[in-house]
Scaffold this motif. Structure first.
Motif, PDB file in Angstrom:
ATOM      1  N   SER A   9       0.771  -0.924  -0.027  1.00  0.00           N
ATOM      2  CA  SER A   9       0.385   0.033  -0.068  1.00  0.00           C
ATOM      3  C   SER A   9       0.980   1.302  -0.105  1.00  0.00           C
ATOM      4  N   ARG A  11       0.508   5.357  -0.161  1.00  0.00           N
ATOM      5  CA  ARG A  11       0.203   7.072   0.673  1.00  0.00           C
ATOM      6  C   ARG A  11       0.537   7.991   0.417  1.00  0.00           C
ATOM      7  N   ARG A  13       0.378  12.680   0.608  1.00  0.00           N
ATOM      8  CA  ARG A  13      -0.868  14.053   0.518  1.00  0.00           C
ATOM      9  C   ARG A  13      -0.064  14.484  -0.053  1.00  0.00           C
TER      10      ARG A  13
END
Length: 87
Positions: A9, A11, A13
């Motif tokens: 995974s 991630r 921002r």
């Protein structure tokens, strides 16, 4: 690619710019897909197989994307869509 890498995974921002918003103050769809492309490239680079690495090895960089969009209200999923593309 190892099984762990397939399930990895990633991630990231992003700060959304005013130019990426529509008149309704919502993120425009083309801007959303630009962000998907950006994070996919950064994820591939973090895994060691970004386009720069593949091209340096004389390999082609292909594009395969699978995106899961989920909308929740009051902690319950109310909508889900899977978008997939492959080149």
């Amino acid at each position: 690619m190892s099984a762990g890498a397939r399930n990895a995974s990633f991630r990231e921002r992003f700060r959304i710019r005013a130019s990426e918003m529509g008149p309704d103050a919502q993120l425009r769809l083309p801007a959303l897909f630009d962000l998907f492309q950006e994070v996919a490239g950064n994820h591939a680079t973090a895994l060691g197989w970004g386009s720069d690495v593949l091209l340096a090895r004389g390999q082609e960089a292909s594009d395969a994307t699978r995106v899961l969009l989920s909308r929740e209200m009051d902690g319950k999923e109310v909508a889900r869509a899977v978008l997939a593309s492959s080149v």
